[in-house]
Each structure stands twice: as C-alpha cells, then as structure tokens.
Design a protein around this motif. Sequence first.
Motif, PDB file in Angstrom:
ATOM      1  N   SER A  47       0.616  -0.856   0.259  1.00 15.98           N
ATOM      2  CA  SER A  47       0.212   0.236   0.107  1.00 15.98           C
ATOM      3  C   SER A  47       0.973   1.484   0.182  1.00 15.98           C
ATOM      4  CB  SER A  47      -0.718  -0.473   1.090  1.00 15.98           C
ATOM      5  OG  SER A  47      -0.489   0.407   2.608  1.00 15.98           O
ATOM      6  N   ALA A  48       2.433   1.372   0.726  1.00 17.36           N
ATOM      7  CA  ALA A  48       3.412   2.771   0.823  1.00 17.36           C
ATOM      8  C   ALA A  48       3.559   2.530  -0.783  1.00 17.36           C
ATOM      9  CB  ALA A  48       3.613   2.370   1.999  1.00 17.36           C
ATOM     10  N   ILE A  49       3.742   0.977  -1.876  1.00 19.97           N
ATOM     11  CA  ILE A  49       4.803   1.967  -3.110  1.00 19.97           C
ATOM     12  C   ILE A  49       3.338   1.902  -3.868  1.00 19.97           C
ATOM     13  CG2 ILE A  49       5.113   0.762  -4.575  1.00 19.97           C
ATOM     14  CD1 ILE A  49       5.936  -1.190  -2.956  1.00 19.97           C
ATOM     15  N   ALA A  50       1.977   1.878  -3.484  1.00 25.31           N
ATOM     16  CA  ALA A  50       0.743   1.873  -4.119  1.00 25.31           C
ATOM     17  C   ALA A  50       0.409   3.038  -4.162  1.00 25.31           C
ATOM     18  CB  ALA A  50      -0.346   1.580  -3.617  1.00 25.31           C
ATOM     19  N   LEU A  51       0.593   3.928  -3.119  1.00 21.39           N
ATOM     20  CA  LEU A  51       0.418   5.154  -2.484  1.00 21.39           C
ATOM     21  C   LEU A  51       1.555   6.562  -3.410  1.00 21.39           C
ATOM     22  CD1 LEU A  51      -0.852   5.636   1.577  1.00 21.39           C
ATOM     23  CD2 LEU A  51      -2.062   6.344  -1.054  1.00 21.39           C
ATOM     24  N   PHE A  52       3.063   5.525  -3.282  1.00 20.45           N
ATOM     25  CA  PHE A  52       3.917   6.130  -4.071  1.00 20.45           C
ATOM     26  C   PHE A  52       3.775   6.658  -5.754  1.00 20.45           C
ATOM     27  CE2 PHE A  52       8.049   5.785  -6.710  1.00 20.45           C
ATOM     28  CZ  PHE A  52       8.677   7.829  -6.464  1.00 20.45           C
ATOM     29  N   PHE A  53       3.286   5.058  -6.338  1.00 21.11           N
ATOM     30  CA  PHE A  53       2.896   5.652  -7.743  1.00 21.11           C
ATOM     31  C   PHE A  53       1.010   6.282  -8.250  1.00 21.11           C
ATOM     32  CE2 PHE A  53       5.917   1.872  -7.737  1.00 21.11           C
ATOM     33  CZ  PHE A  53       5.829   1.777  -9.167  1.00 21.11           C
ATOM     34  N   ALA A  54       1.011   6.321  -6.911  1.00 20.94           N
ATOM     35  CA  ALA A  54      -0.919   7.080  -7.091  1.00 20.94           C
ATOM     36  C   ALA A  54      -0.101   8.862  -6.776  1.00 20.94           C
ATOM     37  CB  ALA A  54      -1.429   7.035  -5.954  1.00 20.94           C
ATOM     38  N   VAL A  55       0.733   9.221  -6.096  1.00 18.12           N
ATOM     39  CA  VAL A  55       1.345  10.270  -5.752  1.00 18.12           C
ATOM     40  C   VAL A  55       1.631  10.829  -6.875  1.00 18.12           C
ATOM     41  CG1 VAL A  55       2.427  11.734  -4.609  1.00 18.12           C
ATOM     42  CG2 VAL A  55       0.890  10.585  -2.913  1.00 18.12           C
ATOM     43  N   PHE A  56       2.625  10.243  -7.943  1.00 13.21           N
ATOM     44  CA  PHE A  56       3.610  10.514  -8.381  1.00 13.21           C
ATOM     45  C   PHE A  56       2.265  10.775 -10.351  1.00 13.21           C
ATOM     46  CE2 PHE A  56       5.670   9.133 -12.729  1.00 13.21           C
ATOM     47  CZ  PHE A  56       6.263   9.826 -12.816  1.00 13.21           C
ATOM     48  N   ALA A  57       1.701   9.708  -9.917  1.00 18.73           N
ATOM     49  CA  ALA A  57       0.937  10.058 -11.405  1.00 18.73           C
ATOM     50  C   ALA A  57      -0.040  11.058 -10.947  1.00 18.73           C
ATOM     51  CB  ALA A  57       0.070   8.902 -11.276  1.00 18.73           C
ATOM     52  N   ALA A  58      -0.760  11.332  -9.564  1.00 21.90           N
ATOM     53  CA  ALA A  58      -1.584  12.858  -9.666  1.00 21.90           C
ATOM     54  C   ALA A  58      -0.733  13.904 -10.069  1.00 21.90           C
ATOM     55  CB  ALA A  58      -1.921  12.398  -8.363  1.00 21.90           C
ATOM     56  N   LEU A  59       0.205  13.896  -9.744  1.00 19.53           N
ATOM     57  CA  LEU A  59       1.744  15.241  -9.627  1.00 19.53           C
ATOM     58  C   LEU A  59       1.386  15.416 -11.095  1.00 19.53           C
ATOM     59  CD1 LEU A  59       3.857  15.219  -6.763  1.00 19.53           C
ATOM     60  CD2 LEU A  59       1.884  16.883  -7.023  1.00 19.53           C
ATOM     61  N   LEU A  60       1.980  14.529 -11.988  1.00 14.83           N
ATOM     62  CA  LEU A  60       2.613  14.817 -13.394  1.00 14.83           C
ATOM     63  C   LEU A  60       1.821  14.251 -14.459  1.00 14.83           C
ATOM     64  CD1 LEU A  60       5.188  14.183 -15.067  1.00 14.83           C
ATOM     65  CD2 LEU A  60       4.704  11.958 -15.229  1.00 14.83           C
ATOM     66  N   GLY A  61       0.613  13.892 -13.799  1.00 13.79           N
ATOM     67  CA  GLY A  61      -0.473  13.700 -14.868  1.00 13.79           C
ATOM     68  C   GLY A  61      -1.567  15.152 -14.575  1.00 13.79           C
ATOM     69  N   THR A  62      -1.217  15.221 -13.499  1.00  5.76           N
ATOM     70  CA  THR A  62      -2.687  16.572 -13.462  1.00  5.76           C
ATOM     71  C   THR A  62      -2.158  18.189 -13.903  1.00  5.76           C
ATOM     72  OG1 THR A  62      -3.573  15.146 -11.430  1.00  5.76           O
ATOM     73  CG2 THR A  62      -3.733  17.831 -11.829  1.00  5.76           C
ATOM     74  N   LEU A  63      -0.659  18.166 -13.351  1.00  5.31           N
ATOM     75  CA  LEU A  63       0.362  19.300 -13.965  1.00  5.31           C
ATOM     76  C   LEU A  63       0.160  19.679 -14.942  1.00  5.31           C
ATOM     77  CD1 LEU A  63       3.337  19.377 -11.366  1.00  5.31           C
ATOM     78  CD2 LEU A  63       0.472  20.931 -11.008  1.00  5.31           C
ATOM     79  N   THR A  64       0.143  18.277 -15.984  1.00  8.43           N
ATOM     80  CA  THR A  64       0.854  18.713 -17.195  1.00  8.43           C
ATOM     81  C   THR A  64      -0.538  18.178 -18.183  1.00  8.43           C
ATOM     82  OG1 THR A  64       2.219  16.748 -17.352  1.00  8.43           O
ATOM     83  CG2 THR A  64       1.174  16.167 -19.701  1.00  8.43           C
ATOM     84  N   GLU A  65      -1.906  18.061 -17.471  1.00  7.59           N
ATOM     85  CA  GLU A  65      -3.228  18.487 -17.872  1.00  7.59           C
ATOM     86  C   GLU A  65      -3.309  19.612 -17.835  1.00  7.59           C
ATOM     87  OE1 GLU A  65      -4.569  17.029 -20.166  1.00  7.59           O
ATOM     88  OE2 GLU A  65      -3.285  14.776 -19.765  1.00  7.59           O
TER      89      GLU A  65
END
Length: 228
Positions: free
Chosen positions: A96-114
């Motif tokens: 779950s900790a690794i999953a949260l890391f990937f989730a934060v990464f995806a949220a920051l990169l994807g949201t800022l890009t869009e």
Amino acid sequence: MMTAEKTGQFICQLRKEKHMTQTALAERLNLSNRTVSKWENGDGLPDVSVLPQLADALGVTVDELLRGKRNSRPAAVAVTEVADRENICNIYRILSAIALFFAVFAALLGTLTEIYSIYAFRILFYTHWEVLFAAISLGASVVAGALYAVGVIRLSLVYDKAECSRLTYRRTWLLVLILLPFPLSFLMRVICVFLPVSYQWLVLTTLLIITAAILLIIQHTTKKKMDL
C-alpha cells in the motif's frame, strides 16, 4: 456442562479475537445481529443446525463450542497463526505504501500536465510530451491500483470480509482521492477542447457534483456494512 452464559461468553471472546463485529458474524451465518447479541448475553443458545457454521467462523470445533473452552493445543500453533497474520499485514502495508507513492507521482505529473495543456494548447495531445506524460501517469495509476489490489487480496486470506474492509478502509479512500485529480483534469482538458466556453464550466461543475455524490454514496454504504 453447556450453559447459555458460559457459551455466550466464549462466543464473545472468540469473536473479539477474530476482530469481528456482531454484525459481521451474523452476516456470515445469515442471521440477524440481534441473534448473536442474544447468545453473547446468555439469553439463549445457538440452534444445533447453526453450530457447525458458528464453530467454523470462530475457528474452533463444535465440541469446544459446546464446552465453552478450547481444547489444549500446542502454543506453537497459535504463535504460527499470529506470525502468519502479522507477515501478511506487513506485506499489505508495504504494497500500500508503494501504491501510494505511484499514485502521488501519477497525480502530480498527470494533473500538472493537463492543467498546463489547458491554458497552453487548444488541440488535444498537441505535443509529444503531453502524450508521453499522460501515458506515464496512466501507467503509474494502473500500477498503484494493481499493487494495492494484491495487498488487499493477500489480507483477505487471513481476515473475514468485514474485518478486511475495516483494516483497508482509510488507505483505500486515500488512494482513491489521490488518483482522482488526474482523470478529472484530463476530463477538463477534453471539455475545454471540444465544448464552447459558455458550456465548459457548467458541464465540469455538473460532473464534479455527480462524482462527489457517487463517492459519498459509496462511502456511506461501506461504513454501514462495516457497522461503524
């Protein structure tokens, strides 16, 4: 000798050791939680037809249930069971900790890009880096969800459904809330490209309200099932 009070205390003890609510035990037996409460208060005894299911749910034999105490068994067996549960819980925490890391990464990169693309370009996927960053964010979101699902599945092997839901409740909602901004920002990007300006905020606001309503309904339903 089998007495209602002694058996009720034993059932209550075993249920708490399993980290089960009265409602969870009742659902497993297809009975009402009032029936379980009546047993534990010593106001009645389980029906003979229910004893095998009840014993299985509580992890004892029918004989132990009738006598109101466990048969003596090697301490090593109990220690092994506790160790197995703890190991699986640790695996869930790590995944779950690794999953949260990937989730934060995806949220920051994807949201800022869009968000940047909304104000910089009027054409969807105008540049190759927008496609690349969106693809990476999507991949990271999928990895986060997959890792977390594996952790929950492993946890469900040693806990019943109600207890598993209780243990994973907060992290599940945290993961959902972290992953949500990227798809919403991408949806906003699509809306801004294909709809006139006069309709953009109306459609976006409507979609946000619908999304919030769905999440609240799911949360309320989940809490109700967990008997919180």
